[in-house]
Design a protein around this motif. Structure first.
Motif, PDB file in Angstrom:
ATOM      1  N   LEU A  54       0.821  -1.210   0.000  1.00 44.88           N
ATOM      2  CA  LEU A  54       0.000   0.000   0.000  1.00 44.88           C
ATOM      3  C   LEU A  54       0.860   1.267   0.000  1.00 44.88           C
ATOM      4  O   LEU A  54       0.661   2.135  -0.861  1.00 44.88           O
ATOM      5  CB  LEU A  54      -0.977  -0.006   1.173  1.00 44.88           C
ATOM      6  N   ALA A  57       2.376   1.642  -3.389  1.00 45.40           N
ATOM      7  CA  ALA A  57       1.436   2.172  -4.378  1.00 45.40           C
ATOM      8  C   ALA A  57       1.277   3.678  -4.223  1.00 45.40           C
ATOM      9  O   ALA A  57       1.253   4.422  -5.219  1.00 45.40           O
ATOM     10  CB  ALA A  57       0.086   1.481  -4.230  1.00 45.40           C
ATOM     11  N   HIS A  87      -0.898   0.928  -9.810  1.00 49.73           N
ATOM     12  CA  HIS A  87      -2.123   0.143 -10.030  1.00 49.73           C
ATOM     13  C   HIS A  87      -1.845  -1.353  -9.920  1.00 49.73           C
ATOM     14  O   HIS A  87      -2.695  -2.113  -9.435  1.00 49.73           O
ATOM     15  CB  HIS A  87      -2.706   0.472 -11.401  1.00 49.73           C
ATOM     16  N   TYR A  90      -1.927  -2.103  -6.333  1.00 53.76           N
ATOM     17  CA  TYR A  90      -3.306  -2.162  -5.854  1.00 53.76           C
ATOM     18  C   TYR A  90      -3.979  -3.473  -6.265  1.00 53.76           C
ATOM     19  O   TYR A  90      -4.688  -4.103  -5.473  1.00 53.76           O
ATOM     20  CB  TYR A  90      -4.105  -0.982  -6.403  1.00 53.76           C
ATOM     21  N   ALA A 158     -11.207  -2.999  -7.391  1.00 55.88           N
ATOM     22  CA  ALA A 158     -11.307  -2.334  -6.094  1.00 55.88           C
ATOM     23  C   ALA A 158     -12.622  -2.656  -5.411  1.00 55.88           C
ATOM     24  O   ALA A 158     -12.699  -2.652  -4.172  1.00 55.88           O
ATOM     25  CB  ALA A 158     -11.159  -0.823  -6.273  1.00 55.88           C
ATOM     26  N   GLN A 204      -7.384   8.273  -3.599  1.00 51.23           N
ATOM     27  CA  GLN A 204      -6.287   7.668  -2.849  1.00 51.23           C
ATOM     28  C   GLN A 204      -6.656   7.492  -1.372  1.00 51.23           C
ATOM     29  O   GLN A 204      -6.291   6.485  -0.758  1.00 51.23           O
ATOM     30  CB  GLN A 204      -5.024   8.519  -2.990  1.00 51.23           C
ATOM     31  N   LEU A 207      -9.168   4.520  -1.260  1.00 46.75           N
ATOM     32  CA  LEU A 207      -8.476   3.255  -1.500  1.00 46.75           C
ATOM     33  C   LEU A 207      -7.637   2.863  -0.283  1.00 46.75           C
ATOM     34  O   LEU A 207      -7.617   1.692   0.125  1.00 46.75           O
ATOM     35  CB  LEU A 207      -7.590   3.362  -2.736  1.00 46.75           C
ATOM     36  N   VAL A 211      -8.289  -0.521   1.898  1.00 42.13           N
ATOM     37  CA  VAL A 211      -7.270  -1.549   2.115  1.00 42.13           C
ATOM     38  C   VAL A 211      -7.028  -1.753   3.609  1.00 42.13           C
ATOM     39  O   VAL A 211      -6.952  -2.892   4.090  1.00 42.13           O
ATOM     40  CB  VAL A 211      -5.957  -1.179   1.401  1.00 42.13           C
TER      41      VAL A 211
END
Length: 233
Positions: A54, A57, A87, A90, A158, A204, A207, A211
């Protein structure tokens, strides 16, 4: 206040400064604030105990952010490559922590919903590329098409982490589509950079939160040898 929350608050403040600078046309404010955003969010994620993919990314996104501050074509391509690598990170996280309905009763319905959603994203990809293609410089057409495919796959996958990450993926797709419309000389919203950054920062953040939540729920709580949870201190 915990250090992770302090970093998140500083990230939010920096995002507000950046968006305010863009709203008022301050290139200097944007150039100063934008490079701080993803490192702050990555540090927050690290303090929350996230897997390394993470922050990697997010830092790849930071590299892309810095490169896109330049208007030259090589920097644009390098920035796009950096985001593409993010990506991939991710996608690996979504594969590892993605949720799936394993019940015999719910699985067919969930599978049908995933197929329909994949169709929506495929149509969005095809429509976007059809609109962009005539206006893209010839040397950017193939790289943009490849990047768009990877970005769309990330946005679709996602959703495996739930609504928060799913919305984050969709906003990332929207943000980069707004960038591409500018490159292709298509009509723009007023203050396009403001809307690009607003959707990107929100993406962001969502995401990252998605996560972190998936990691938290996937990790079993520590138990004592007798099988019960330890008492709180």
């Amino acid at each position: 206040m915990r250090p992770a929350r302090v970093l998140l608050a500083v990230f939010a403040l920096t995002a507000a400064v950046d968006l305010t600078a863009l709203a008022f046309g301050s290139d200097t404010g944007h150039a100063l604030a934008k490079p701080l955003l993803m490192p702050l969010l990555a540090a927050h994620a690290l303090l929350r105990g996230t897997p390394r993919l993470l922050p990697v990314a997010l830092l790849l996104g930071w590299a892309g952010d810095v490169l896109l501050l330049s208007d030259v074509d090589p920097a644009f391509l390098a920035g796009m490559a950096s985001f593409a690598a993010g990506h991939v990170c991710y996608l690996a996280l979504f594969r590892r922590y993605g949720k799936g309905d394993r019940s015999a009763k719910g699985a067919p319905r969930a599978r049908g919903a995933r197929i329909r959603l994949a169709g929506v994203y495929a149509l969005a990809l095809a429509g976007t590329l059809a609109a962009l293609w005539p206006g893209l410089p010839a040397e950017l057409r193939v790289p943009v098409a490849g990047y768009s495919l990877l970005l769309t796959a990330m946005a679709y996958r996602a959703t495996a982490l739930g609504l928060r990450a799913g919305v984050g993926g969709a906003l990332f797709l929207l943000s980069d589509t707004l960038i591409a419309t500018g490159v292709a000389d298509l009509p723009q919203l007023p203050r396009p950079d403001f809307w690009i950054m607003l959707t990107y920062v929100a993406a962001q953040w969502l995401l990252t939160g998605g996560v972190l939540e998936a990691v938290r729920t996937a990790t079993p709580s520590p138990v004592t040898s007798s099988g019960s949870a330890p008492a709180a201190r």
